[in-house]
Design a protein around this motif. Structure first.
Motif, short mmCIF file in Angstrom:
data_model
loop_
_atom_site.label_atom_id
_atom_site.label_comp_id
_atom_site.label_asym_id
_atom_site.label_seq_id
_atom_site.Cartn_x
_atom_site.Cartn_y
_atom_site.Cartn_z
N GLU A 98 0.83 -1.22 0.00
CA GLU A 98 0.00 0.00 0.00
C GLU A 98 0.86 1.27 0.00
OE1 GLU A 98 -3.98 -1.56 2.35
OE2 GLU A 98 -2.18 -1.04 3.51
N ASN A 99 1.94 1.27 0.78
CA ASN A 99 2.86 2.42 0.78
C ASN A 99 3.44 2.63 -0.61
OD1 ASN A 99 3.74 4.00 3.33
ND2 ASN A 99 3.41 1.93 4.11
N LEU A 100 3.89 1.55 -1.24
CA LEU A 100 4.48 1.66 -2.57
C LEU A 100 3.48 2.21 -3.58
CD1 LEU A 100 6.83 1.24 -4.48
CD2 LEU A 100 6.14 -1.16 -4.70
N ARG A 101 2.27 1.68 -3.58
CA ARG A 101 1.25 2.16 -4.52
C ARG A 101 0.89 3.61 -4.23
NH1 ARG A 101 -0.86 -2.93 -3.60
NH2 ARG A 101 -2.59 -2.07 -2.40
N TYR A 102 0.82 4.00 -2.95
CA TYR A 102 0.48 5.37 -2.57
C TYR A 102 1.55 6.35 -3.10
CZ TYR A 102 -0.17 9.57 0.19
OH TYR A 102 -0.34 10.87 0.58
N PHE A 103 2.83 6.06 -2.86
CA PHE A 103 3.88 6.96 -3.32
C PHE A 103 3.95 7.02 -4.84
CE2 PHE A 103 5.41 6.47 1.08
CZ PHE A 103 5.48 7.82 1.41
N CYS A 104 3.66 5.93 -5.50
CA CYS A 104 3.60 5.96 -6.97
C CYS A 104 2.44 6.83 -7.43
CB CYS A 104 3.48 4.55 -7.54
SG CYS A 104 5.03 3.64 -7.48
N GLN A 105 1.32 6.72 -6.75
CA GLN A 105 0.15 7.54 -7.09
C GLN A 105 0.47 9.02 -6.97
OE1 GLN A 105 -3.15 6.57 -4.57
NE2 GLN A 105 -4.50 6.18 -6.30
N LEU A 106 1.22 9.41 -5.94
CA LEU A 106 1.60 10.81 -5.76
C LEU A 106 2.41 11.32 -6.95
CD1 LEU A 106 2.67 11.01 -2.00
CD2 LEU A 106 0.58 11.90 -3.06
N SER A 107 3.18 10.43 -7.55
CA SER A 107 4.00 10.79 -8.71
C SER A 107 3.29 10.51 -10.03
CB SER A 107 5.33 10.03 -8.67
OG SER A 107 6.05 10.36 -7.52
N GLU A 108 2.01 10.18 -9.93
CA GLU A 108 1.19 9.88 -11.10
C GLU A 108 1.74 8.70 -11.91
OE1 GLU A 108 0.66 13.58 -13.20
OE2 GLU A 108 -0.60 14.39 -11.60
N ILE A 109 2.23 7.69 -11.18
CA ILE A 109 2.72 6.46 -11.80
C ILE A 109 1.70 5.36 -11.53
CG2 ILE A 109 4.53 4.69 -11.74
CD1 ILE A 109 6.45 6.93 -10.78
N ALA A 110 1.18 4.80 -12.60
CA ALA A 110 0.22 3.71 -12.45
C ALA A 110 0.97 2.44 -12.05
CB ALA A 110 -0.54 3.50 -13.75
N LEU A 111 0.54 1.82 -10.95
CA LEU A 111 1.20 0.63 -10.46
C LEU A 111 0.15 -0.34 -9.97
CD1 LEU A 111 4.11 -0.52 -9.85
CD2 LEU A 111 3.73 0.29 -7.52
N GLY A 112 0.00 -1.44 -10.66
CA GLY A 112 -0.97 -2.45 -10.26
C GLY A 112 -0.46 -3.27 -9.09
N ASP A 113 -1.35 -4.02 -8.48
CA ASP A 113 -1.02 -4.82 -7.31
C ASP A 113 0.07 -5.84 -7.62
OD1 ASP A 113 -1.62 -5.50 -4.49
OD2 ASP A 113 -2.18 -7.43 -5.39
N ALA A 114 -0.06 -6.55 -8.73
CA ALA A 114 0.94 -7.57 -9.09
C ALA A 114 2.31 -6.94 -9.33
CB ALA A 114 0.48 -8.35 -10.33
N GLN A 115 2.32 -5.79 -9.98
CA GLN A 115 3.57 -5.11 -10.26
C GLN A 115 4.21 -4.61 -8.95
OE1 GLN A 115 3.19 -1.73 -12.86
NE2 GLN A 115 5.36 -1.70 -13.35
N ALA A 116 3.39 -4.09 -8.03
CA ALA A 116 3.89 -3.64 -6.73
C ALA A 116 4.54 -4.80 -5.98
CB ALA A 116 2.77 -3.03 -5.90
N LEU A 120 8.43 -5.25 -4.75
CA LEU A 120 8.78 -5.52 -3.35
C LEU A 120 9.61 -6.80 -3.24
CD1 LEU A 120 5.42 -4.54 -1.61
CD2 LEU A 120 7.60 -3.30 -1.50
N ALA A 121 9.21 -7.83 -3.96
CA ALA A 121 9.97 -9.08 -3.95
C ALA A 121 11.37 -8.85 -4.51
CB ALA A 121 9.23 -10.15 -4.74
N GLY A 122 11.46 -8.08 -5.58
CA GLY A 122 12.76 -7.77 -6.19
C GLY A 122 13.68 -7.00 -5.25
N ALA A 123 13.07 -6.22 -4.33
CA ALA A 123 13.85 -5.47 -3.34
C ALA A 123 14.21 -6.32 -2.13
CB ALA A 123 13.07 -4.23 -2.91
N GLY A 124 13.74 -7.59 -2.12
CA GLY A 124 14.10 -8.49 -1.05
C GLY A 124 13.08 -8.63 0.06
N LEU A 125 11.89 -8.03 -0.08
CA LEU A 125 10.86 -8.16 0.95
C LEU A 125 10.11 -9.48 0.74
CD1 LEU A 125 9.55 -6.70 3.37
CD2 LEU A 125 7.89 -5.75 1.77
#
Length: 135
Positions: A98-116, A120-125
């Motif tokens: 949710e944090n990732l999608r929110y910050f992307c939204q602030l920058s007007e970047i469309a980010l779907g749930d699967a992409q988010a 996150l997985a790519g960053a090691g979470l």
């Protein structure tokens, strides 16, 4: 080749109420260069970055990003920048996804749930942590 500086301040002054926090800054950062703002507390480093990001308006002068006036067109200027603050403040009541999608939204970047989740997985979470509150 585009000769427009990547970042530029032209006699940039910032006020907070009656207090001048940045006075007549002239700065030009050429494309492809690495530039550091150094100085003690209160020197104007954060204020300069906030002006270039369009978070604080210029009282006089200009803060330009790729030739775009950050006071007049902050969204357009921000779209040309990547900024990593020293301390990232996440919302503790939101999950990592949710944090990732929110910050992307602030920058007007469309980010779907699967992409988010993939990011996150790519960053090691771990996948089990994607939906846990950050707190």
């Amino acid at each position: 080749m585009n000769a427009t500086p990547a970042l530029q301040a032209r006699s940039l002054s910032i006020r907070r109420g009656a207090r001048v926090t940045l006075h007549a800054l002239d700065l030009s950062v050429p494309r492809g260069s690495v530039y550091a703002l150094l100085g003690g507390n209160g020197a104007g480093k954060t204020t300069t970055l906030n002006a270039l990001l369009g978070f604080v308006p210029a009282a006089s002068g200009q803060a330009l990003v790729d030739g775009i006036d950050a006071t007049r067109q902050p969204q357009l200027a921000r779209a040309r920048l990547a900024y990593l603050p020293e301390n990232v403040a996440l919302y503790p009541y939101l999950s990592g996804a949710e944090n990732l999608r929110y910050f992307c939204q602030l920058s007007e970047i469309a980010l779907g749930d699967a992409q988010a989740r993939a990011l996150l997985a790519g960053a090691g979470l771990a996948a089990a942590a994607h939906d846990r509150r950050v707190a």
